[in-house]
Each structure stands twice: as C-alpha cells, then as structure tokens.
Design an enzyme around this catalytic site. Structure first.
Site, PDB file in Angstrom:
ATOM      1  N   LYS A 117      -9.675  11.933 -10.944  1.00  0.00           N
ATOM      2  CA  LYS A 117     -10.417  10.708 -11.282  1.00  0.00           C
ATOM      3  C   LYS A 117     -11.395  10.938 -12.420  1.00  0.00           C
ATOM      4  O   LYS A 117     -11.672  10.019 -13.191  1.00  0.00           O
ATOM      5  CB  LYS A 117     -11.105  10.120 -10.042  1.00  0.00           C
ATOM      6  CG  LYS A 117     -10.080   9.633  -9.017  1.00  0.00           C
ATOM      7  CD  LYS A 117     -10.478   8.387  -8.270  1.00  0.00           C
ATOM      8  CE  LYS A 117      -9.258   7.870  -7.501  1.00  0.00           C
ATOM      9  NZ  LYS A 117      -9.509   6.732  -6.658  1.00  0.00           N
ATOM     10  N   LYS A 199       1.579   9.853  -7.869  1.00  0.00           N
ATOM     11  CA  LYS A 199       1.594   9.010  -6.660  1.00  0.00           C
ATOM     12  C   LYS A 199       1.391   7.532  -7.017  1.00  0.00           C
ATOM     13  O   LYS A 199       0.733   7.212  -8.012  1.00  0.00           O
ATOM     14  CB  LYS A 199       0.569   9.484  -5.626  1.00  0.00           C
ATOM     15  CG  LYS A 199      -0.870   9.158  -5.937  1.00  0.00           C
ATOM     16  CD  LYS A 199      -1.729   9.213  -4.657  1.00  0.00           C
ATOM     17  CE  LYS A 199      -3.053   8.521  -4.914  1.00  0.00           C
ATOM     18  NZ  LYS A 199      -3.731   7.980  -3.770  1.00  0.00           N
ATOM     19  N   LYS A 202      -3.061   2.054  -6.159  1.00  0.00           N
ATOM     20  CA  LYS A 202      -3.386   0.635  -6.312  1.00  0.00           C
ATOM     21  C   LYS A 202      -4.252   0.387  -7.536  1.00  0.00           C
ATOM     22  O   LYS A 202      -4.360  -0.737  -7.983  1.00  0.00           O
ATOM     23  CB  LYS A 202      -4.021   0.074  -5.039  1.00  0.00           C
ATOM     24  CG  LYS A 202      -5.372   0.627  -4.663  1.00  0.00           C
ATOM     25  CD  LYS A 202      -5.929  -0.159  -3.485  1.00  0.00           C
ATOM     26  CE  LYS A 202      -6.063   0.679  -2.238  1.00  0.00           C
ATOM     27  NZ  LYS A 202      -7.054   1.758  -2.359  1.00  0.00           N
TER      28      LYS A 202
HETATM   29  P1  ATP Z   1      -7.000   4.259  -5.636  1.00  0.00           P
HETATM   30  O1  ATP Z   1      -5.835   4.004  -6.539  1.00  0.00           O
HETATM   31  O2  ATP Z   1      -8.113   3.289  -5.793  1.00  0.00           O
HETATM   32  O3  ATP Z   1      -7.458   5.679  -5.643  1.00  0.00           O
HETATM   33  P2  ATP Z   1      -5.161   4.538  -3.472  1.00  0.00           P
HETATM   34  O4  ATP Z   1      -4.015   3.632  -3.701  1.00  0.00           O
HETATM   35  O5  ATP Z   1      -4.987   5.975  -3.748  1.00  0.00           O
HETATM   36  O6  ATP Z   1      -6.461   3.990  -4.192  1.00  0.00           O
HETATM   37  P3  ATP Z   1      -6.751   4.810  -1.023  1.00  0.00           P
HETATM   38  O7  ATP Z   1      -7.604   3.678  -0.623  1.00  0.00           O
HETATM   39  O8  ATP Z   1      -7.407   5.959  -1.693  1.00  0.00           O
HETATM   40  O9  ATP Z   1      -5.551   4.298  -1.959  1.00  0.00           O
HETATM   41  O10 ATP Z   1      -5.930   5.300   0.225  1.00  0.00           O
HETATM   42  C1  ATP Z   1      -5.734   4.597   1.437  1.00  0.00           C
HETATM   43  C2  ATP Z   1      -4.730   5.328   2.283  1.00  0.00           C
HETATM   44  O11 ATP Z   1      -3.443   5.255   1.675  1.00  0.00           O
HETATM   45  C3  ATP Z   1      -5.029   6.822   2.437  1.00  0.00           C
HETATM   46  O12 ATP Z   1      -4.684   7.203   3.751  1.00  0.00           O
HETATM   47  C4  ATP Z   1      -4.113   7.467   1.464  1.00  0.00           C
HETATM   48  O13 ATP Z   1      -3.779   8.785   1.835  1.00  0.00           O
HETATM   49  C5  ATP Z   1      -2.901   6.555   1.513  1.00  0.00           C
HETATM   50  N1  ATP Z   1      -2.151   6.580   0.267  1.00  0.00           N
HETATM   51  C6  ATP Z   1      -2.631   6.267  -0.956  1.00  0.00           C
HETATM   52  N2  ATP Z   1      -1.667   6.344  -1.876  1.00  0.00           N
HETATM   53  C7  ATP Z   1      -0.542   6.728  -1.213  1.00  0.00           C
HETATM   54  C8  ATP Z   1       0.806   6.991  -1.622  1.00  0.00           C
HETATM   55  N3  ATP Z   1       1.168   6.873  -2.885  1.00  0.00           N
HETATM   56  N4  ATP Z   1       1.710   7.354  -0.694  1.00  0.00           N
HETATM   57  C9  ATP Z   1       1.337   7.472   0.601  1.00  0.00           C
HETATM   58  N5  ATP Z   1       0.085   7.242   1.054  1.00  0.00           N
HETATM   59  C10 ATP Z   1      -0.850   6.881   0.167  1.00  0.00           C
END
Ligand code: ATP
Ligand code: LTN
Length: 333
Positions: A117, A199, A202
């Site tokens: 990040k 990965k 969002k």
């Molecule tokens: P950001 O993009 O804002 O960092 P994010 O999409 O990574 O957000 P988080 O809110 O950080 O999402 O994560 C929420 C949950 O979803 C956590 O348990 C995280 O491990 C899971 N998660 C996030 N991205 C993935 C992915 N690509 N595949 C599987 N699990 C995920």
C-alpha cells in the site's frame, strides 16, 4: 449438572473501502451465514481501517451503509450474530493505542500489505497505514475471539495479532485468547481478472479487474469475457495458467464443482464457452443476494436500528476486556 458446551467465538471484519467484491465473498464472507449456528459470531465493518487510504466523505458513508446491507443480504443474521460498525465502538481505537505500545517497529515494517500500500500511495504513507495491524489485533482480542475467518492475504496480520496477544499475556498474566486463522482451502486468494498474478482488490482503479457483488449481469458477463487467460486454449488447472486457474476457482466456488469435473465439462471446448459458463454461474449465484440487498437497502430505519443496537452489544463485551487490560497495566481505576 453438565452445562452445554460453550460455542467458540468468531470475529471477522471487512473494510468499507469500496464495493465488496467476489474475492472478498469467496475468500472470507461466503461462509459467514453457515458459521452462525455453530459459533458465536461477531462481525464488523472496519471503517477505521479504511481511512488509512484517503476516502471521499460522501462515498465512504455510502460504501459503509451499502456494505452493511450487503453482508446482511449474504446471510449475516443479527438475531444470531453481532454485526457492527467499528468506529461506533470506541474501545477499538483505545485498545489499538495500547497495543501499539506492545508492537515493535520491526514487526510492522515486515508487513507486506504495508509495503504494497505504501508503494501504491507514495504520497500518503501515514502512521495509520503502518500501525494498521495493531488496530486489527485490537478488533480480534477485544472479543477474545478463537477463530478469525479471513482470506490468505491477512495471514501475516493474524500471526502478528497472535504474537501481540502472547507478548501481553507473558508480560502480565493470561488476558487475551490467542486467535487462530480460519482460511479456506480453496479460493483463499481470488486473483484480478486483468492481472491474475495480483489479488482481486475492491480498491483497484480498474473496475474490469474485479466483480463487485452488486454488478449487473451484463457487466459481470462482459468482465469475464475480457478476463486475461493464456494462449493454450485448454481448460485445465496447471502451474503458469494463473488466469484459467483463477476462473476455475471462481466457477468451483459458485457451483460447488471440483476441478476434475470442470476439466471434464470443458474438454474440447474453448475459453469463450468456459468464460460464458463462469459468468452465467456467477450471475445466478449472486441473483438472490442482490434481490435481498434491494429489499434490505430500502429499509433505512431498520438498518440503522440494527447497527446502533449491535454497536451497543459490542461495546458491552469489549469493555470487559479493555477494563481488564487497563487494570493490569496499572492505569488508575
Ligand atoms: P482493499 O482493496 O481496500 O485493500 P480488499 O478487497 O483487499 O480491500 P479487505 O477489506 O482488506 O478487502 O478484506 C476483507 C476480507 O476479504 C479479508 O478477509 C480478506 O482476506 C478477504 N479478501 C480480500 N481480497 C481477497 C481476494 N482477492 N481473495 C480472497 N479473499 C480476499
Ligand atoms: N484487515 C482486514 C480487515 C479487518 C479484519 C479485522 C479482519 C480489520 N479488522 C479483524 C479480521 C479480523 C482486511 O481484510 N484487510
């Protein structure tokens, strides 16, 4: 008389930093409903975590309320579980400060999410981004959670939460339950549709890289059709076929089919047919969730009552832990 066995405590949270994706769902939240009967589940929207990256105020408020209704539509039942908004429960920020003083600079420096990040937002490498894991540890430890369902990307943060808990327990006396991760065997890491070595996230600036849970069927079909694959044109799971492996994982996650079954189903067929099938299966899987979301999101008064009452419940539980912690450290009572 023998009392009924106490249910284990589960805690998990998600940042309202964008609109919830299929990656969040398959990796962490698909099972949130099923877990509710067997465990005492406590779920939160980690909005304090979300401000480690700049959020536009109106959009942030919208995303938080949308995520609340959407996760209820995914099956969180406030009759069975506690589901609250982190910033409405002040104990989180308080314990996070305390835990910061039991977390080492070196430990935080090793966190890959911090490195990723900071590279992504070089203009805003703030202290909150750095101490993010202490706040996450506070979230979990306040409720004495035993299990934490998360995707694979959170494993390192969870390990740090365990270390902080053990350290505090060692300095004083047993205070925190040391939590275990609950990471799914498949789909723990759903990849970007545009770059399957990264990965699905969002907060990706390219909306074609992720499927949002509330995407319309046409958008879902279009995004899958454009998904990056390879030139082999054979649907099989193998090293180096990141794009196809990812689509197979998604297809398996929404249909329950095994990888062997999927390979057989698409034997002799091209990626066009495969991508259409994945898109259609995802659309069908999301349809009832989207319908429930539409219903729920209309009832703003009900949602507000839910998150207010649940914040009060969370506060009552978390205060018990915070008081214990403060007493042990030696703060004047
Ligand atoms: P950001 O993009 O804002 O960092 P994010 O999409 O990574 O957000 P988080 O809110 O950080 O999402 O994560 C929420 C949950 O979803 C956590 O348990 C995280 O491990 C899971 N998660 C996030 N991205 C993935 C992915 N690509 N595949 C599987 N699990 C995920
Ligand atoms: N850091 C998590 C979100 C999160 C979380 C938590 C997950 C905040 N607090 C406590 C589990 C337990 C993420 O997914 N990025």
């Amino acid at each position: 008389m023998e009392t009924a066995e106490r249910k284990k405590i589960i805690f998990s949270a998600i940042q309202p930093s964008g609109t919830i994706t299929l990656g969040n769902y398959l990796g962490a939240w698909k099972n949130c409903a099923a877990l509710q009967d067997e465990y005492n589940c406590i779920y939160a929207l980690a909005d304090l975590h979300a401000i480690t990256v700049r959020q536009e105020p109106a959009k942030f408020r919208h995303n938080t309320l949308e995520a609340y209704a959407l996760l209820m539509a995914c099956g969180i039942d406030v009759e069975k579980s506690i589901f609250f908004i982190q910033s409405q429960v002040h104990t989180h920020a308080e314990l996070a400060w305390i835990l910061n003083c039991y977390t080492q600079f070196g430990e935080l420096s090793r966190m890959t999410q911090f490195k990723d990040k900071s590279a992504k937002h070089p203009e805003n490498i703030n202290a909150g981004l750095f101490t993010y894991p202490s706040l996450m540890a506070a979230d979990i430890l306040l409720y004495q959670a035993e299990l934490v369902p998360v995707g694979a990307d959170q494993k390192q943060h969870l390990e740090l939460a365990r270390n902080i808990a053990e350290r505090f327990n060692g300095v004083y006396s047993p205070t925190f339950t040391v939590p275990d991760g609950y990471i799914p065997k498949t789909n723990a890491r759903i990849m970007s549709l545009q770059d399957p070595t990264r990965k699905m996230s969002k907060s990706d600036e390219n909306a074609n890289a992720y499927i949002a849970m509330l995407d319309k069927p046409d958008d879902i079909m279009r995004k899958f059709k454009r998904a990056v694959t390879d030139s082999e044109a054979c649907v099989r799971y193998a090293e180096g076929k990141d794009g196809v492996n990812n689509l197979m994982g998604i297809y398996s996650g929404v249909t329950g089919k095994s990888f062997d079954e999927i390979e057989k189903e698409f034997e002799g067929k091209g990626y066009g047919d495969f991508k259409t099938a994945v898109g259609e299966a995802v659309v069908e899987h999301l349809r009832p969730i989207q319908e429930r979301y539409e219903q729920l999101s209309k009832d703003k008064a009900y949602l507000e009552r839910c998150y207010r009452e649940n914040a009060e419940k969370a506060l009552a539980i978390s205060q018990r832990t915070l008081r214990k912690v403060m007493k042990k450290i030696g703060f004047v009572q």
